[in-house]
Every structure is written in C-alpha cells, then in structure tokens.
Design a protein around this motif. Structure first.
Motif, mmCIF file in Angstrom:
data_model
loop_
_atom_site.group_PDB
_atom_site.id
_atom_site.type_symbol
_atom_site.label_atom_id
_atom_site.label_comp_id
_atom_site.label_asym_id
_atom_site.label_seq_id
_atom_site.Cartn_x
_atom_site.Cartn_y
_atom_site.Cartn_z
ATOM 1 N N LEU A 16 27.732 46.450 38.011
ATOM 2 C CA LEU A 16 28.579 47.644 37.946
ATOM 3 C C LEU A 16 28.412 48.486 36.700
ATOM 4 O O LEU A 16 28.762 49.652 36.709
ATOM 5 N N THR A 64 38.192 46.365 35.573
ATOM 6 C CA THR A 64 37.284 45.687 36.501
ATOM 7 C C THR A 64 37.638 44.213 36.600
ATOM 8 O O THR A 64 37.688 43.640 37.695
ATOM 9 N N TYR A 67 40.767 43.868 38.630
ATOM 10 C CA TYR A 67 40.471 44.097 40.041
ATOM 11 C C TYR A 67 39.842 42.851 40.662
ATOM 12 O O TYR A 67 40.235 42.415 41.741
ATOM 13 N N GLU A 104 34.305 49.745 47.805
ATOM 14 C CA GLU A 104 33.476 50.716 47.090
ATOM 15 C C GLU A 104 34.341 51.825 46.480
ATOM 16 O O GLU A 104 34.172 52.178 45.313
ATOM 17 N N LEU A 107 36.417 50.361 43.516
ATOM 18 C CA LEU A 107 35.610 50.132 42.317
ATOM 19 C C LEU A 107 35.185 51.456 41.683
ATOM 20 O O LEU A 107 35.142 51.580 40.456
ATOM 21 N N ARG A 111 36.027 52.754 37.828
ATOM 22 C CA ARG A 111 35.002 53.256 36.910
ATOM 23 C C ARG A 111 35.136 54.752 36.609
ATOM 24 O O ARG A 111 34.426 55.283 35.759
#
Length: 133
Positions: A16, A64, A67, A104, A107, A111
C-alpha cells in the motif's frame, strides 16, 4: 498462522505504501537544510515540510493499521503476501481489490490524506509517489 507485527507492517507497507516511505525519505533529504540556510519563501504551499509529510504518512500508517485490525480478512490477505515476488504481489492485490471494491474504496479513503498532501505540495504523477493521483 500468527504473524508478527513487523511482518504485517512490511507487507502492508510494500503493498500500500512503499512509495510513501521513499517519498518521505526523498522529501526529507531534499527538505533538509543547514542551519545557515535561508528561510523557505512565503509563496511555497503551506505545510509542505518534511515534518508535515512525515506526520501525514504516520497518520495514514496508523489508520491503515487500525483498518487492518478491524478487518481481519483483509489483514490476513495482506499478511499472506509476505515474501512473495513483487510482480505476484501486484497481481494478487489487483485481483483482490477488483473482487472487493468496498475494501478498495475504504483503503483509498484511508490513504486520501497522503494523496492530498502530495497534490497540495506539488508532486506530479512522474514523482516516485505520484500514482496516488
């Protein structure tokens, strides 16, 4: 299979955000100045220092982690990529995200602050971290 925290972080970082680390290092090296250097001109975008970039990157890293801890199936997927060749990782991640559009999108949302600072601070798609645009 129990995975150590460093292994999970390496897998996630590789998948990532490997570019974020290199960008932070590059930005930090380019942004580092001797004590006698002139101040940054006032027309530069605000909050675009190496410290700002590192702060955003660390926030994205923490988000992240949170998550992945709250989505064990996603955590397991990324954890199991450890040690695979880069081309295989890229292909498997693309396939996984294509078949899990909600993951997707989530995430990408995690970000987003990194993409925002890159855009605001003048990164271009040709920069090492540019693909997030």
């Amino acid at each position: 299979m129990l995975n150590s925290a460093p292994m999970v972080r390496r897998a996630v970082a590789g998948v990532l955000g490997a570019g974020a680390v290199s960008g932070a290092v590059l930005f930090g090296v380019l942004g580092a100045a001797p004590a006698s250097a002139q101040p940054v001109p006032q027309n530069d975008p605000p909050n675009c220092t190496a410290a700002d970039f590192a702060g955003v990157a660390s926030g994205v890293s923490a988000a992240t982690s949170a998550y992945l801890f709250t989505h064990p199936e996603v955590n397991t997927f990324f954890s199991n990529l450890h040690g695979a060749p880069r081309a295989q990782i890229d292909a498997e991640v693309a396939e996984y995200l294509a078949s899990h559009p909600q993951v997707e999108a989530e995430l990408k949302g995690v970000r987003q602050p990194l993409a925002d600072i890159k855009h605001r601070c003048g990164f271009t798609p040709t920069d090492p971290d540019g693909p997030d645009f």
